[in-house]
Scaffold this active site. Structure first.
Site, PDB file in Angstrom:
ATOM      1  N   HIS A 189       0.814  -1.202   0.000  1.00 46.84           N
ATOM      2  CA  HIS A 189       0.000   0.000   0.000  1.00 46.84           C
ATOM      3  C   HIS A 189       0.854   1.262   0.000  1.00 46.84           C
ATOM      4  O   HIS A 189       0.709   2.125   0.858  1.00 46.84           O
ATOM      5  CB  HIS A 189      -0.950   0.011   1.202  1.00 46.84           C
TER       6      HIS A 189
HETATM    7  C1  LIG Z   1      -0.002  -7.671  -4.158  1.00 42.72           C
HETATM    8  C2  LIG Z   1      -0.939  -6.532  -3.864  1.00 42.72           C
HETATM    9  C3  LIG Z   1      -2.127  -6.786  -3.223  1.00 42.72           C
HETATM   10  C4  LIG Z   1      -3.008  -5.744  -2.942  1.00 42.72           C
HETATM   11  N1  LIG Z   1      -4.178  -6.054  -2.335  1.00 42.72           N
HETATM   12  C5  LIG Z   1      -5.088  -5.088  -2.109  1.00 42.72           C
HETATM   13  C6  LIG Z   1      -6.361  -5.407  -1.541  1.00 42.72           C
HETATM   14  O1  LIG Z   1      -6.680  -6.571  -1.254  1.00 42.72           O
HETATM   15  N2  LIG Z   1      -7.233  -4.407  -1.306  1.00 42.72           N
HETATM   16  C7  LIG Z   1      -6.929  -3.107  -1.589  1.00 42.72           C
HETATM   17  O2  LIG Z   1      -7.767  -2.229  -1.359  1.00 42.72           O
HETATM   18  N3  LIG Z   1      -5.732  -2.772  -2.134  1.00 42.72           N
HETATM   19  C8  LIG Z   1      -4.813  -3.734  -2.397  1.00 42.72           C
HETATM   20  N4  LIG Z   1      -3.605  -3.411  -2.954  1.00 42.72           N
HETATM   21  C9  LIG Z   1      -3.311  -2.014  -3.179  1.00 42.72           C
HETATM   22  C10 LIG Z   1      -3.965  -1.458  -4.445  1.00 42.72           C
HETATM   23  O3  LIG Z   1      -3.816  -2.408  -5.481  1.00 42.72           O
HETATM   24  C11 LIG Z   1      -3.229  -0.167  -4.787  1.00 42.72           C
HETATM   25  O4  LIG Z   1      -3.309   0.746  -3.706  1.00 42.72           O
HETATM   26  C12 LIG Z   1      -3.850   0.525  -6.001  1.00 42.72           C
HETATM   27  O5  LIG Z   1      -3.893  -0.352  -7.090  1.00 42.72           O
HETATM   28  C13 LIG Z   1      -3.004   1.734  -6.334  1.00 42.72           C
HETATM   29  O6  LIG Z   1      -3.515   2.293  -7.525  1.00 42.72           O
HETATM   30  P1  LIG Z   1      -2.633   3.261  -8.383  1.00 42.72           P
HETATM   31  O7  LIG Z   1      -3.495   3.709  -9.509  1.00 42.72           O
HETATM   32  O8  LIG Z   1      -2.018   4.293  -7.504  1.00 42.72           O
HETATM   33  O9  LIG Z   1      -1.391   2.382  -8.889  1.00 42.72           O
HETATM   34  P2  LIG Z   1      -1.401   1.114  -9.860  1.00 42.72           P
HETATM   35  O10 LIG Z   1      -2.627   0.287  -9.684  1.00 42.72           O
HETATM   36  O11 LIG Z   1      -0.061   0.488  -9.641  1.00 42.72           O
HETATM   37  O12 LIG Z   1      -1.512   1.754 -11.306  1.00 42.72           O
HETATM   38  C14 LIG Z   1      -0.403   2.427 -11.900  1.00 42.72           C
HETATM   39  C15 LIG Z   1      -0.532   2.191 -13.383  1.00 42.72           C
HETATM   40  O13 LIG Z   1       0.379   3.050 -14.055  1.00 42.72           O
HETATM   41  C16 LIG Z   1       0.982   2.308 -15.061  1.00 42.72           C
HETATM   42  N5  LIG Z   1       2.247   2.939 -15.339  1.00 42.72           N
HETATM   43  C17 LIG Z   1       3.349   2.989 -14.560  1.00 42.72           C
HETATM   44  N6  LIG Z   1       4.309   3.693 -15.174  1.00 42.72           N
HETATM   45  C18 LIG Z   1       3.801   4.089 -16.349  1.00 42.72           C
HETATM   46  C19 LIG Z   1       4.296   4.863 -17.419  1.00 42.72           C
HETATM   47  N7  LIG Z   1       5.543   5.374 -17.410  1.00 42.72           N
HETATM   48  N8  LIG Z   1       3.500   5.074 -18.471  1.00 42.72           N
HETATM   49  C20 LIG Z   1       2.236   4.580 -18.502  1.00 42.72           C
HETATM   50  N9  LIG Z   1       1.694   3.858 -17.499  1.00 42.72           N
HETATM   51  C21 LIG Z   1       2.488   3.623 -16.455  1.00 42.72           C
HETATM   52  C22 LIG Z   1       1.129   0.908 -14.505  1.00 42.72           C
HETATM   53  O14 LIG Z   1       1.274  -0.036 -15.530  1.00 42.72           O
HETATM   54  C23 LIG Z   1      -0.211   0.763 -13.772  1.00 42.72           C
HETATM   55  O15 LIG Z   1      -1.235   0.245 -14.587  1.00 42.72           O
HETATM   56  C24 LIG Z   1      -2.700  -4.421  -3.279  1.00 42.72           C
HETATM   57  C25 LIG Z   1      -1.488  -4.162  -3.938  1.00 42.72           C
HETATM   58  C26 LIG Z   1      -0.626  -5.206  -4.237  1.00 42.72           C
HETATM   59  C27 LIG Z   1       0.659  -4.913  -4.973  1.00 42.72           C
END
Ligand SMILES: Cc1cc2nc3c(=O)[nH]c(=O)nc-3n(C[C@H](O)[C@H](O)[C@H](O)COP(=O)(O)OP(=O)(O)OC[C@H]3O[C@@H](n4cnc5c(N)ncnc54)[C@H](O)[C@@H]3O)c2cc1C
Length: 117
Positions: free
Chosen positions: A46
């Site tokens: 997280h």
């Molecule tokens: C193993 C694991 C289990 C989890 N379990 C839970 C759970 O059970 N419940 C819960 O609520 N949360 C859970 N989480 C946390 C939750 O998944 C994250 O907090 C959430 O997905 C964060 O969203 P985000 O959009 O910030 O990042 P991300 O979901 O990581 O999205 C970032 C996106 O940006 C893209 N990206 C990165 N760099 C670039 C670039 N240069 N150009 C274009 N695209 C790019 C990536 O490919 C990705 O698709 C878990 C996380 C992990 C790793």
């Protein structure tokens, strides 16, 4: 770990706990405890706050998710959370995204702004 052991071995908790699962009661020395942490530590998946939202000089995005000092760029993901939320991060991240969509399209569901408050 030492404090956790102290808490677990005293008071009402001691009566309901069967025994230490990890690293196990046999590991007593600080060196052993440190090694156990090194061997087993992992994050809770997280990560947040690398583009913290705020109104102070250190904030990366403002409360409308706009990157301060850069025109036409918003950040809408977990990185804008000022601090780690108490629960899981996926649902709040989606709420940030929904809010970003509202801000970008000019839609508002804020009762204070719609006059329904
Ligand atoms: C193993 C694991 C289990 C989890 N379990 C839970 C759970 O059970 N419940 C819960 O609520 N949360 C859970 N989480 C946390 C939750 O998944 C994250 O907090 C959430 O997905 C964060 O969203 P985000 O959009 O910030 O990042 P991300 O979901 O990581 O999205 C970032 C996106 O940006 C893209 N990206 C990165 N760099 C670039 C670039 N240069 N150009 C274009 N695209 C790019 C990536 O490919 C990705 O698709 C878990 C996380 C992990 C790793």
């Amino acid at each position: 770990m030492e404090q956790a052991r102290e808490i677990a071995s005293s008071g009402p908790l001691a009566a309901v706990l069967a025994g230490e699962w990890s690293p196990g009661g046999a590991v007593r020395s600080r060196k052993g405890l440190r090694q156990a942490v090194r061997d087993t530590l992992e994050s809770l998946y997280h990560p947040v706050s690398s583009c913290r939202m705020g109104t102070d000089d250190e904030a990366v995005v403002d409360p409308q998710l706009r990157v301060r000092g850069v025109d036409g760029l918003r950040v809408a993901d977990a990185s804008v959370m000022p601090t780690l939320v108490r629960g899981n991060t996926n649902a709040p991240t989606m709420m940030v995204a929904e809010r970003a969509a509202d801000l970008i399209t000019g839609r508002t569901v804020d009762p204070a702004l719609t006059g329904t408050a």
